[in-house]
Design an enzyme around this catalytic site. Structure first.
Site, mmCIF file in Angstrom:
data_model
loop_
_atom_site.group_PDB
_atom_site.id
_atom_site.type_symbol
_atom_site.label_atom_id
_atom_site.label_comp_id
_atom_site.label_asym_id
_atom_site.label_seq_id
_atom_site.Cartn_x
_atom_site.Cartn_y
_atom_site.Cartn_z
ATOM 1 N N ASP A 38 83.197 47.773 58.111
ATOM 2 C CA ASP A 38 84.204 48.088 59.120
ATOM 3 C C ASP A 38 85.501 47.845 58.949
ATOM 4 O O ASP A 38 86.015 46.601 58.786
ATOM 5 C CB ASP A 38 83.638 47.119 60.229
ATOM 6 N N TYR A 52 94.351 48.324 61.322
ATOM 7 C CA TYR A 52 94.481 46.971 60.369
ATOM 8 C C TYR A 52 95.278 47.319 58.969
ATOM 9 O O TYR A 52 95.571 46.354 58.455
ATOM 10 C CB TYR A 52 93.114 46.748 59.754
ATOM 11 N N LYS A 109 88.431 53.340 62.619
ATOM 12 C CA LYS A 109 88.784 53.736 64.087
ATOM 13 C C LYS A 109 90.000 53.950 63.814
ATOM 14 O O LYS A 109 90.905 53.923 62.829
ATOM 15 C CB LYS A 109 88.936 52.096 64.840
ATOM 16 N N HIS A 120 89.518 53.761 68.888
ATOM 17 C CA HIS A 120 89.953 52.274 68.783
ATOM 18 C C HIS A 120 89.870 51.472 70.227
ATOM 19 O O HIS A 120 89.212 50.667 70.372
ATOM 20 C CB HIS A 120 91.012 51.714 68.189
HETATM 21 P P1 NAD Z 1 84.382 37.005 63.482
HETATM 22 O O1 NAD Z 1 83.512 36.749 64.838
HETATM 23 O O2 NAD Z 1 83.767 37.767 62.560
HETATM 24 O O3 NAD Z 1 84.961 35.865 62.966
HETATM 25 C C1 NAD Z 1 85.731 35.733 61.818
HETATM 26 C C2 NAD Z 1 86.029 34.324 61.324
HETATM 27 O O4 NAD Z 1 84.830 33.583 61.383
HETATM 28 C C3 NAD Z 1 86.902 34.080 60.196
HETATM 29 O O5 NAD Z 1 87.841 33.340 60.435
HETATM 30 C C4 NAD Z 1 85.735 33.285 59.359
HETATM 31 O O6 NAD Z 1 86.430 32.592 58.302
HETATM 32 C C5 NAD Z 1 84.880 32.489 60.211
HETATM 33 N N1 NAD Z 1 83.702 32.650 59.710
HETATM 34 C C6 NAD Z 1 83.079 33.845 59.015
HETATM 35 N N2 NAD Z 1 81.724 33.330 58.711
HETATM 36 C C7 NAD Z 1 81.608 32.041 58.929
HETATM 37 C C8 NAD Z 1 80.452 31.284 58.779
HETATM 38 N N3 NAD Z 1 79.400 31.639 58.283
HETATM 39 N N4 NAD Z 1 80.884 29.825 59.004
HETATM 40 C C9 NAD Z 1 81.958 29.301 59.799
HETATM 41 N N5 NAD Z 1 82.975 30.400 59.867
HETATM 42 C C10 NAD Z 1 82.689 31.701 59.340
HETATM 43 O O7 NAD Z 1 85.680 37.925 64.037
HETATM 44 P P2 NAD Z 1 86.291 38.889 63.774
HETATM 45 O O8 NAD Z 1 86.798 39.520 62.353
HETATM 46 O O9 NAD Z 1 87.454 39.233 64.914
HETATM 47 O O10 NAD Z 1 85.371 40.268 64.222
HETATM 48 C C11 NAD Z 1 84.348 40.776 63.074
HETATM 49 C C12 NAD Z 1 84.870 42.253 62.803
HETATM 50 O O11 NAD Z 1 84.975 43.210 64.131
HETATM 51 C C13 NAD Z 1 86.564 42.448 62.463
HETATM 52 O O12 NAD Z 1 86.812 41.835 61.226
HETATM 53 C C14 NAD Z 1 86.787 43.775 62.520
HETATM 54 O O13 NAD Z 1 86.251 44.480 61.669
HETATM 55 C C15 NAD Z 1 85.932 43.949 63.946
HETATM 56 N N6 NAD Z 1 86.772 44.007 65.075
HETATM 57 C C16 NAD Z 1 86.875 45.181 65.930
HETATM 58 C C17 NAD Z 1 87.554 45.022 66.981
HETATM 59 C C18 NAD Z 1 87.777 46.295 67.966
HETATM 60 O O14 NAD Z 1 88.870 46.240 68.445
HETATM 61 N N7 NAD Z 1 86.976 47.142 67.817
HETATM 62 C C19 NAD Z 1 88.352 43.728 67.621
HETATM 63 C C20 NAD Z 1 88.262 42.761 66.603
HETATM 64 C C21 NAD Z 1 87.311 42.757 65.577
#
Ligand code: NAD
Length: 277
Positions: free
Chosen positions: A43, A48, A73, A104
């Site tokens: 994704d 980004y 997106k 988005h």
């Molecule tokens: P997430 O919930 O995936 O959390 C990511 C964080 O969790 C990172 O800091 C990572 O170091 C930590 N982490 C990952 N695996 C772990 C584990 N096993 N144990 C402990 N910590 C861990 O948050 P995100 O990245 O904001 O969301 C996931 C994805 O969703 C994004 O990367 C992006 O691709 C997408 N996204 C989309 C939108 C949107 O507006 N559509 C908004 C935010 C994110």
């Protein structure tokens, strides 16, 4: 891997790799590591600024394009701008089609943008057209006045933000549910210390992150956790060798706080973000 079948018949992996905030070599290497660890859905987003690095990571992984499922997106300003931006994404990702293309945010003229996506879908440049951050009223209105029903709505979803009310509408209109921030953006909402989650960690010998991802996928919610740490990348995909019982699912479902970290239009950070567009 488990799959969801979208409303147009496309099969989508239920777990993918998120790339928000990843840039440069870290992005390239993390994407390559994730693909080598077994992830097939990636994704990204034009906003980004890392589609090129995601494309580099895909190339570095050595896995063929046809075996991957690419999600991106579009951050649109008009009908024309939508189409131009999608063409640029194709170029950056070095592919001739995108599996899932999302609007988005429901800002600006998303009806015009949707028409652009409908045309690109008809041309075969996109395999499924979708939305993100759409509230139920916006989603229902878009469905009512357009030809194609979005295949997916990507919205913040995790233990403390389960979107149960929204899910009723998603199911009714056959729009699949994809969770962003499934790990609360690295436990920003402290779900990892929830006693019921910790009890399940002990029972199944899994980490809190794995319990939280399994909970969502068992609800037929696709998840796209992000990490740059090879051990977390492996941990997050290693969730398909156990299942939570119905009772455990009910216990976790009851912990919903209906509180979003970033997907709430009333939060000042989101208003500020929208003003930068
Ligand atoms: P997430 O919930 O995936 O959390 C990511 C964080 O969790 C990172 O800091 C990572 O170091 C930590 N982490 C990952 N695996 C772990 C584990 N096993 N144990 C402990 N910590 C861990 O948050 P995100 O990245 O904001 O969301 C996931 C994805 O969703 C994004 O990367 C992006 O691709 C997408 N996204 C989309 C939108 C949107 O507006 N559509 C908004 C935010 C994110």
């Amino acid at each position: 891997m488990e799959y969801l079948t979208l409303n147009n018949g496309v099969n989508m992996p239920i777990l993918g790799f998120g790339t928000f905030m990843l840039s440069g070599e870290t992005c390239t290497n993390s994407v390559a590591n994730a693909i080598q660890a077994g992830y097939r859905m990636i994704d990204t987003a034009e906003a980004y600024g890392n589609e090129k690095e995601v494309g580099d990571g895909i190339k570095k992984s050595g896995i063929e394009r046809k075996d991957l499922f690419i999600v991106t997106k579009v951050n649109f300003k008009s009908y024309e701008h939508t189409k131009e931006t999608v063409m640029k994404s194709l170029e950056n990702l070095r592919t001739d089609y995108i599996d899932l293309m999302l609007l988005h945010w429901p800002f600006a003229n998303y009806y015009a943008a949707w028409r652009g996506l409908e045309e690109l879908y008809a041309d075969g440049k996109i395999k499924a057209i979708d939305v993100s951050n759409f509230e139920p009223d916006q989603l229902l209105d878009l469905i009512a006045y357009n030809k194609i029903v979005p295949a997916v709505n990507q919205i913040e979803t995790n233990l403390y933000c389960q979107r149960t009310d929204e899910r009723i509408w998603l199911d009714k209109k056959e729009v699949s549910h994809m969770a962003y921030a499934p790990l609360g953006q690295g436990n920003r909402n402290d779900m990892f210390h929830e006693p019921a989650v910790n009890a399940l960690s002990d029972k199944y010998g899994k980490t809190p992150a794995q319990i939280l991802l399994r909970f969502l996928t068992q609800k037929k919610i696709a998840v796209i956790p992000r990490s740059t740490q090879p051990e977390h990348i492996k941990e997050n995909i290693n969730i398909f060798d156990f299942s939570l019982t119905d009772e455990e699912m009910t216990t976790l479902s009851a912990l919903d706080k209906k509180t979003a970290l970033i997907g709430n239009p009333e939060t000042p950070e989101l208003v500020e973000f929208s003003l930068t567009w």
